[in-house]
Design an enzyme around this catalytic site. Structure first.
Site, short mmCIF file in Angstrom:
data_model
loop_
_atom_site.label_atom_id
_atom_site.label_comp_id
_atom_site.label_asym_id
_atom_site.label_seq_id
_atom_site.Cartn_x
_atom_site.Cartn_y
_atom_site.Cartn_z
CB THR A 1 -8.60 8.61 -1.50
OG1 THR A 1 -7.20 9.28 -1.63
CG2 THR A 1 -8.72 7.75 -2.67
CB SER B 1 -2.17 8.52 14.00
OG SER B 1 -3.42 8.72 13.38
CE LYS C 1 -5.25 6.50 10.37
NZ LYS C 1 -5.50 7.84 10.62
CE LYS C 2 -2.63 3.54 5.00
NZ LYS C 2 -3.17 3.30 3.80
CG ASP D 1 -2.02 1.14 1.29
OD1 ASP D 1 -2.14 1.66 0.00
OD2 ASP D 1 -2.85 1.47 2.02
CE LYS D 2 -0.51 6.74 -2.34
NZ LYS D 2 -1.09 8.16 -2.11
CG HIS D 3 -0.16 7.22 4.71
ND1 HIS D 3 -1.78 7.19 4.67
CD2 HIS D 3 0.26 8.30 5.12
CE1 HIS D 3 -2.15 8.26 5.65
NE2 HIS D 3 -0.97 8.82 5.92
CB SER D 4 -0.39 10.70 0.23
OG SER D 4 -0.28 12.24 0.37
NE ARG E 1 -2.75 13.27 17.57
CZ ARG E 1 -2.41 12.87 16.32
NH1 ARG E 1 -2.79 11.77 15.90
NH2 ARG E 1 -1.49 13.33 15.38
N1 URA Z 1 -3.01 11.63 9.32
C1 URA Z 1 -3.33 10.73 10.22
O1 URA Z 1 -3.90 9.77 9.97
N2 URA Z 1 -3.12 10.70 11.50
C2 URA Z 1 -2.41 11.85 12.08
O2 URA Z 1 -2.28 11.92 13.18
C3 URA Z 1 -2.25 12.89 11.04
C4 URA Z 1 -2.63 12.64 9.80
#
Ligand code: URA
Length: 399
Positions: free
Chosen positions: A119, A182, A186-187, A79-82, A167
């Site tokens: 997205t 965070s 999730k990844k 996967d990719k996270h931006s 937060r």
């Molecule tokens: N994106 C996230 O998923 N978590 C953060 O804390 C900041 C940006």
């Protein structure tokens, strides 16, 4: 016990992994109060956290709910996270492109907030497209198309949802360890082996300076490795919008152009860079294999690849160059704000976005323009037009 954990954080003493795990469990089951959790977050924001502690926090957050698993499907799972930006539609192209190259891409994605596009919002411009697949539907989609792009379900990483909301309320979002945990938690629940990170840097990004972006990229790599995820981080430019289209349906159109082997060069270059597949990626884009995966993914998620996108029928207003010269600035933050006030983005989580509105960027930094040449097009339904016009005019400088 909780008082002792808070004291340790307040005084900057290292917390052992089992203590951090117990704290996260307490946040989810309610035995740690919201006030205690908020104080803990504030201490982390002010005093920081070691890499080992951040690994423990990441793993505890990932383990706070279910994890997806893909037995019976063949990987590699990637996967990719931006970290998010203006006009960043890379995921729409990269997921089907990787699928065409034999990877499996179980991509859980988010919605836009503020000037940063999401997205899922972009994909929802496609009639019928569902972003709320459950675990069984995710598995079917991954098997059928080799990729999916869907929303986080409520069983996955619930600790992140609770902590992220706190937060937001307590001004503790911009903490590198908290951002790292965070994102990576999730990844990790996606059941992937390899994660490519695109850390955006510039006026349209979360991280505005190169030093901040590099610090986040390094933290993501170090903590990712500690949590058992192979990562590769890129720091990429977000001082100007990526490609030409900013706005939900507009970005889907541009992503499809890229999947057809066309579209803006900057978008294609970044997609190919992040894919790590060089000439094979170019071939999948030019030869139609990536486009074919896109169509499969849409069908697997109930979208109609041939239907007109939602939000059609908006008006267009073109802003022209008032003088000839070279574009010295095309500010991503200002263009993002212009698209936002037209209705492309949301201020609060519960707000709805307009699928059709946005901004088209015709000139980027370094381009030579003649007087009267189009610089930007505002795609609008009248809402916010005056402010968008002002923001857009200030976004571009010509010298
Ligand atoms: N994106 C996230 O998923 N978590 C953060 O804390 C900041 C940006």
């Amino acid at each position: 016990m909780i008082a002792r954990w808070l004291e340790a954080r307040r005084d900057g003493r290292e917390q052992p992994p089992q203590e951090i795990a117990a704290f996260v469990r307490g946040v989810v089951d309610g035995s740690v109060t919201r006030a205690q959790a908020a104080a803990w977050l504030a201490f982390v924001q002010c005093r920081g956290m070691s890499a080992a502690e951040t690994v423990a926090l990441t793993l505890a957050m990932a383990d706070s709910g279910a994890r997806l698993e893909w037995t019976g499907l063949t990987g590699p799972f990637v996967d990719k996270h931006s970290t998010g930006g203006v006009g960043d539609k890379v995921s729409l192209v990269l997921a089907p492109l990787w699928a065409a190259l034999g990877r499996k891409v179980p991509m859980l994605s988010g919605r836009g907030l503020g000037i940063t596009g999401g997205t899922l919002d972009k994909l929802e411009a496609i009639p019928g497209f569902r972003t709320d697949l459950d675990a069984a539907a995710l598995r079917r989609a991954l098997g059928a198309a080799g990729c999916f792009i869907s929303g986080q379900t409520s069983e996955l990483a619930p600790a992140d949802r609770i902590l992220y909301a706190l937060r937001n309320e307590t001004q503790t979002v911009p903490s590198i360890p908290l951002i790292t945990a965070s994102i990576l938690s999730k990844k990790l629940v996606e059941g992937i082996e390899h994660l490519v990170l695109d850390v955006k840097c510039g006026s349209g990004a979360f991280m505005q300076t190169e030093a901040e972006a590099r610090a986040l990229a390094e933290s993501l790599q170090r903590v990712g490795a500690g949590a058992g995820l192979r990562t590769q981080a890129h720091v990429t430019d977000m001082s100007q919008p990526l490609g030409e289209a900013v706005g939900n349906a507009l970005e889907v159109e541009e992503a499809v152009a890229c999947l057809q082997g066309a579209g803006p060069r900057a978008l294609r270059a970044l997609v190919v860079q992040l894919s790590g597949a060089g000439a094979d990626a170019e071939q999948a884009l030019d030869g139609g294999a990536a486009l074919e995966r896109w169509r499969r993914m849409l069908r697997a998620q109930d979208g109609d690849p041939d239907a007109p996108l939602r939000g059609a029928g908006c008006r267009r207003e073109v802003l022209l160059a008032e003088s000839a010269g070279t574009v010295t600035r095309c500010d991503a933050g200002a263009v993002g704000r212009a698209a936002f006030v037209l209705g492309a983005g949301r201020a609060r989580e519960q707000d709805r976005v307009h699928p059709g509105v946005g901004v088209l960027v015709h000139a980027h930094r370094g381009d030579r323009v003649q007087r009267g040449q189009p610089l930007l097009t505002l795609v609008h339904d009248r809402k916010g037009l005056e402010e968008a016009r002002r923001l857009a005019r200030d976004a571009v400088a010509i010298a």
